[in-house]
Design a protein around this motif. Structure first.
Motif, PDB file in Angstrom:
ATOM      1  N   GLU A 162      45.203  45.172  51.173  1.00 43.92           N
ATOM      2  CA  GLU A 162      44.959  43.752  50.966  1.00 43.92           C
ATOM      3  C   GLU A 162      43.828  43.600  49.962  1.00 43.92           C
ATOM      4  OE1 GLU A 162      43.510  41.311  54.242  1.00 43.92           O
ATOM      5  OE2 GLU A 162      45.055  39.827  53.755  1.00 43.92           O
ATOM      6  N   GLN A 163      44.041  42.750  48.971  1.00 47.36           N
ATOM      7  CA  GLN A 163      43.045  42.537  47.930  1.00 47.36           C
ATOM      8  C   GLN A 163      42.523  41.108  47.991  1.00 47.36           C
ATOM      9  OE1 GLN A 163      45.834  44.245  44.814  1.00 47.36           O
ATOM     10  NE2 GLN A 163      43.929  45.200  44.144  1.00 47.36           N
ATOM     11  N   LYS A 164      41.312  40.943  47.499  1.00 46.70           N
ATOM     12  CA  LYS A 164      40.634  39.661  47.626  1.00 46.70           C
ATOM     13  C   LYS A 164      40.173  39.178  46.263  1.00 46.70           C
ATOM     14  CE  LYS A 164      36.927  37.463  50.343  1.00 46.70           C
ATOM     15  NZ  LYS A 164      35.827  37.698  51.297  1.00 46.70           N
ATOM     16  N   PHE A 165      40.296  37.873  46.026  1.00 49.23           N
ATOM     17  CA  PHE A 165      39.820  37.268  44.797  1.00 49.23           C
ATOM     18  C   PHE A 165      39.302  35.870  45.125  1.00 49.23           C
ATOM     19  CE2 PHE A 165      44.413  37.158  45.248  1.00 49.23           C
ATOM     20  CZ  PHE A 165      44.696  35.805  45.258  1.00 49.23           C
ATOM     21  N   THR A 241      34.845  39.051  42.920  1.00 51.02           N
ATOM     22  CA  THR A 241      34.673  39.022  44.360  1.00 51.02           C
ATOM     23  C   THR A 241      34.612  40.444  44.887  1.00 51.02           C
ATOM     24  OG1 THR A 241      35.922  36.975  44.446  1.00 51.02           O
ATOM     25  CG2 THR A 241      35.635  38.149  46.515  1.00 51.02           C
ATOM     26  N   GLU A 242      33.763  40.673  45.880  1.00 49.48           N
ATOM     27  CA  GLU A 242      33.650  42.017  46.433  1.00 49.48           C
ATOM     28  C   GLU A 242      34.960  42.450  47.070  1.00 49.48           C
ATOM     29  OE1 GLU A 242      31.252  43.847  45.911  1.00 49.48           O
ATOM     30  OE2 GLU A 242      29.731  42.447  45.194  1.00 49.48           O
ATOM     31  N   SER A 243      35.221  43.761  47.036  1.00 48.00           N
ATOM     32  CA  SER A 243      36.452  44.300  47.598  1.00 48.00           C
ATOM     33  C   SER A 243      36.514  44.031  49.081  1.00 48.00           C
ATOM     34  CB  SER A 243      36.527  45.816  47.345  1.00 48.00           C
ATOM     35  OG  SER A 243      36.494  46.077  45.958  1.00 48.00           O
ATOM     36  N   LEU A 244      37.722  43.820  49.565  1.00 51.78           N
ATOM     37  CA  LEU A 244      37.925  43.538  50.976  1.00 51.78           C
ATOM     38  C   LEU A 244      37.675  44.790  51.795  1.00 51.78           C
ATOM     39  CD1 LEU A 244      38.879  41.151  52.723  1.00 51.78           C
ATOM     40  CD2 LEU A 244      41.157  42.177  52.686  1.00 51.78           C
ATOM     41  N   ALA A 245      36.915  44.663  52.837  1.00 51.44           N
ATOM     42  CA  ALA A 245      36.607  45.815  53.666  1.00 51.44           C
ATOM     43  C   ALA A 245      37.869  46.395  54.257  1.00 51.44           C
ATOM     44  CB  ALA A 245      35.637  45.411  54.787  1.00 51.44           C
ATOM     45  N   VAL A 376      48.062  44.381  35.089  1.00 49.05           N
ATOM     46  CA  VAL A 376      48.526  45.259  36.167  1.00 49.05           C
ATOM     47  C   VAL A 376      47.586  46.452  36.331  1.00 49.05           C
ATOM     48  CG1 VAL A 376      50.405  46.769  36.923  1.00 49.05           C
ATOM     49  CG2 VAL A 376      50.916  44.540  35.927  1.00 49.05           C
ATOM     50  N   MET A 377      47.145  47.029  35.202  1.00 47.84           N
ATOM     51  CA  MET A 377      46.267  48.193  35.274  1.00 47.84           C
ATOM     52  C   MET A 377      44.956  47.875  35.993  1.00 47.84           C
ATOM     53  SD  MET A 377      47.591  50.950  34.000  1.00 47.84           S
ATOM     54  CE  MET A 377      46.109  51.897  33.698  1.00 47.84           C
ATOM     55  N   VAL A 378      44.312  46.764  35.646  1.00 50.24           N
ATOM     56  CA  VAL A 378      43.035  46.438  36.284  1.00 50.24           C
ATOM     57  C   VAL A 378      43.251  46.022  37.738  1.00 50.24           C
ATOM     58  CG1 VAL A 378      41.910  45.840  34.127  1.00 50.24           C
ATOM     59  CG2 VAL A 378      43.097  44.068  35.403  1.00 50.24           C
ATOM     60  N   ALA A 379      44.440  45.496  38.091  1.00 52.52           N
ATOM     61  CA  ALA A 379      44.722  45.186  39.494  1.00 52.52           C
ATOM     62  C   ALA A 379      44.844  46.467  40.302  1.00 52.52           C
ATOM     63  CB  ALA A 379      46.009  44.364  39.604  1.00 52.52           C
ATOM     64  N   MET A 380      45.397  47.506  39.726  1.00 52.23           N
ATOM     65  CA  MET A 380      45.478  48.787  40.413  1.00 52.23           C
ATOM     66  C   MET A 380      44.109  49.378  40.660  1.00 52.23           C
ATOM     67  SD  MET A 380      48.732  50.273  38.262  1.00 52.23           S
ATOM     68  CE  MET A 380      48.536  51.953  38.845  1.00 52.23           C
ATOM     69  N   ARG A 381      43.113  48.966  39.874  1.00 51.17           N
ATOM     70  CA  ARG A 381      41.740  49.417  40.082  1.00 51.17           C
ATOM     71  C   ARG A 381      40.961  48.466  40.980  1.00 51.17           C
ATOM     72  NH1 ARG A 381      41.495  50.284  33.628  1.00 51.17           N
ATOM     73  NH2 ARG A 381      42.758  52.172  33.551  1.00 51.17           N
ATOM     74  N   ASN A 382      41.667  47.525  41.617  1.00 52.60           N
ATOM     75  CA  ASN A 382      41.085  46.585  42.577  1.00 52.60           C
ATOM     76  C   ASN A 382      40.090  45.624  41.936  1.00 52.60           C
ATOM     77  OD1 ASN A 382      41.106  45.512  45.144  1.00 52.60           O
ATOM     78  ND2 ASN A 382      39.400  46.766  45.861  1.00 52.60           N
ATOM     79  N   MET A 384      40.589  42.354  40.899  1.00 47.02           N
ATOM     80  CA  MET A 384      41.565  41.269  40.916  1.00 47.02           C
ATOM     81  C   MET A 384      41.103  40.052  40.136  1.00 47.02           C
ATOM     82  SD  MET A 384      44.219  42.358  42.317  1.00 47.02           S
ATOM     83  CE  MET A 384      45.098  40.810  42.444  1.00 47.02           C
ATOM     84  N   ASP A 385      39.812  39.774  40.128  1.00 44.66           N
ATOM     85  CA  ASP A 385      39.342  38.611  39.378  1.00 44.66           C
ATOM     86  C   ASP A 385      39.550  38.795  37.881  1.00 44.66           C
ATOM     87  OD1 ASP A 385      38.063  36.715  41.391  1.00 44.66           O
ATOM     88  OD2 ASP A 385      37.130  38.606  41.926  1.00 44.66           O
ATOM     89  N   LEU A 386      39.350  40.026  37.393  1.00 47.33           N
ATOM     90  CA  LEU A 386      39.641  40.314  35.996  1.00 47.33           C
ATOM     91  C   LEU A 386      41.140  40.255  35.743  1.00 47.33           C
ATOM     92  CD1 LEU A 386      38.863  41.191  33.172  1.00 47.33           C
ATOM     93  CD2 LEU A 386      38.771  43.566  33.985  1.00 47.33           C
ATOM     94  N   SER A 387      41.930  40.749  36.691  1.00 45.80           N
ATOM     95  CA  SER A 387      43.378  40.721  36.546  1.00 45.80           C
ATOM     96  C   SER A 387      43.900  39.288  36.480  1.00 45.80           C
ATOM     97  CB  SER A 387      44.025  41.463  37.721  1.00 45.80           C
ATOM     98  OG  SER A 387      45.430  41.440  37.623  1.00 45.80           O
ATOM     99  N   LEU A 388      43.410  38.423  37.355  1.00 51.26           N
ATOM    100  CA  LEU A 388      43.837  37.026  37.332  1.00 51.26           C
ATOM    101  C   LEU A 388      43.305  36.293  36.105  1.00 51.26           C
ATOM    102  CD1 LEU A 388      44.635  37.664  40.319  1.00 51.26           C
ATOM    103  CD2 LEU A 388      43.938  35.341  40.849  1.00 51.26           C
TER     104      LEU A 388
END
Length: 470
Positions: A162-165, A241-245, A376-382, A384-388
């Protein structure tokens, strides 16, 4: 902390080297060379000169299309690494905005060229080119908020359960996109509900164009206000946003040069069946409170290590080096995309693909391949804010800047291109914006949500394919 710092040094290979400044020619050349040699996929760069030769010498259109499309892929991966490097210096907001701008400049130039070329053609050919331009612009918005955003959620979900943004930023983006849908719907519906009669038809067409011109001027003003909102007054909403625990599959982020690891992305897919000891899934709910607490502490420590690793990362390229590399890659992609577009019509005839499908589906994917893979590449690195910022930000830029800009250019050139687009395409775009708003409203994502967005895009593609053939 020392372990995290060592881990971060191993990721970017820079250790304690000083942060590059505005200009560092030697270091930039060395880093770009490392990017070129970091993945076997960069061998596909050889397809670019062959694809250019195929286009210039009039080879088979199918070969020209495939060669240029394959050549764009490694350029997109390199652009993703450069974008992330620039985001370390400028932040996710400005880095994503720069990437989306470089991706959309190519499409804006192509649209303006089509509009100007239509002036020298017959009325029917000019109208056909205007339809292609409108379909490609709407298709770019669709591909970003469904296909690209779905790909970000899906492939990011393969690494992170689960990822958070930032949900507040998504609310602002959704509101802006829906406003742009209304701006397109008004002249489109007005033209659709109008019943032509007598000599007043030309007068009504002029009023419709005037409505589009005024709306375009307003949208360009809104884009300026949106940039101020995003970069100045409410910049904090668009920060990372910080990564989801507990959401991460691994204790550290993916390597910076991760293009060689694309093939292993499915290895991180979460098991959904019975547990490893053979117990059924329902027994997992009977864990003891102590085990749950230990798992939570372990997840928190992993999330803390991720934050420390990201904080220890430093940009590898200088500021001017990163900008120059992005401009050079975008220029090459623009040339390859031009060869792609020139071969598409012949490919459609050879493979019996409808022109509406090409304008709405194929052209946006081929023309924006760089920013698509970057998101997609930056989303794989978690991240998500950069990806969006790349995916959704690109849609906003097209909706409230590229579209009105093309209308103003057509107005200045005397073209009939206006904001009264295809009724079906406008309806599909509005529904897609509503779906993406629902998906991003809580600021969380997983692979299933991404799959649903991709399936929706595939359904729209099938509809356009069959609709055009009919």
């Amino acid at each position: 902390a020392a372990a995290a710092a060592g881990e971060g040094s191993s990721l970017d290979g820079r250790g304690s080297l000083p942060r590059p400044g505005v200009v560092a020619v030697g270091g930039d050349l060395k880093e770009l060379g490392t990017m070129l040699l970091s993945s076997w996929m960069n061998l596909l760069l050889l397809c670019l000169p062959i694809g250019a030769a195929a286009a210039l010498r009039g080879w088979n259109a199918g070969a020209t299309f495939v060669l240029n499309l394959l050549g764009i892929v490694p350029l997109a991966l390199m652009l993703g690494n450069i974008t992330e490097d620039l985001a370390l210096r400028c932040g996710d907001v400005l880095g994503g905005l720069i990437n989306a701008t470089f991706g959309n400049v190519v499409e804006m130039i192509m649209a303006c060229v089509f509009i100007v070329q239509g002036l020298s053609k017959s009325q029917g050919s000019q109208q056909e080119l205007n339809v292609v331009v409108a379909a490609s612009l709407l298709g770019s918005i669709l591909s970003n908020i469904l296909f690209v955003l779905g790909g970000c959620f899906f492939f990011g979900g393969l690494y992170h359960s689960e990822q958070k943004f930032n949900a507040e930023a998504c609310k602002a983006n959704s509101t802006t996109l829906f406003m742009s849908c209304i701006a397109v719907l008004l002249p489109t519906i007005t033209k659709a509900l109008h019943k032509p009669y007598g000599s007043k038809e030309d007068n009504f067409a002029a009023k419709t164009e005037l409505m589009s011109h005024i709306s375009s001027i307003i949208l360009l003003g809104v884009y300026s206000v949106y940039l101020y909102f995003q970069l100045v007054s409410h910049r904090h909403l668009f920060q990372r946003t910080e990564s989801l625990a507990g959401g991460s599959r691994s204790p550290s982020a993916l390597p910076r040069h991760a293009s060689s690891q694309l093939g292993s992305s499915f290895n991180g897919f979460q098991r959904l069946g019975p547990s490893r000891d053979g117990s059924p899934p329902d027994t997992l709910s009977r864990q003891s409170s102590s085990d749950a607490a230990l798992a939570q502490d372990d997840a928190y420590s992993r999330s803390k290590r991720e934050r420390e690793v990201e904080q220890s990362e430093e940009p590898s390229l200088s500021l001017l080096g990163a900008l120059f590399a992005m401009m050079a890659i975008s220029a090459v992609v623009a040339i390859a995309s031009e060869f792609l577009c020139n071969s598409i019509e012949e490919v459609s005839q050879q493979f019996h693909i409808s022109s509406s499908f090409i304008g709405m589906i194929v052209l946006p994917i081929a023309g924006n391949a760089c920013e698509h893979l970057t998101a997609v590449m930056v989303a794989m690195r978690n991240k998500m804010d950069l990806s969006l910022a790349v995916a959704v930000g690109s849609s906003i830029q097209i909706a409230i800047f590229v579209v009105p800009f093309c209308v103003i250019v057509a107005w200045a050139c005397g073209s009939s291109f206006a904001m009264d687009f295809d009724q079906f395409g406008t309806m599909v775009m509005t529904l897609a914006v509503m779906l993406s708003s629902i998906v991003t409203m809580d600021g969380r994502s997983n692979w299933f949500m991404g799959l649903m967005l991709i399936v929706t895009y595939v359904l729209i593609g099938v509809c356009y394919l069959t609709r055009g053939q009919g």
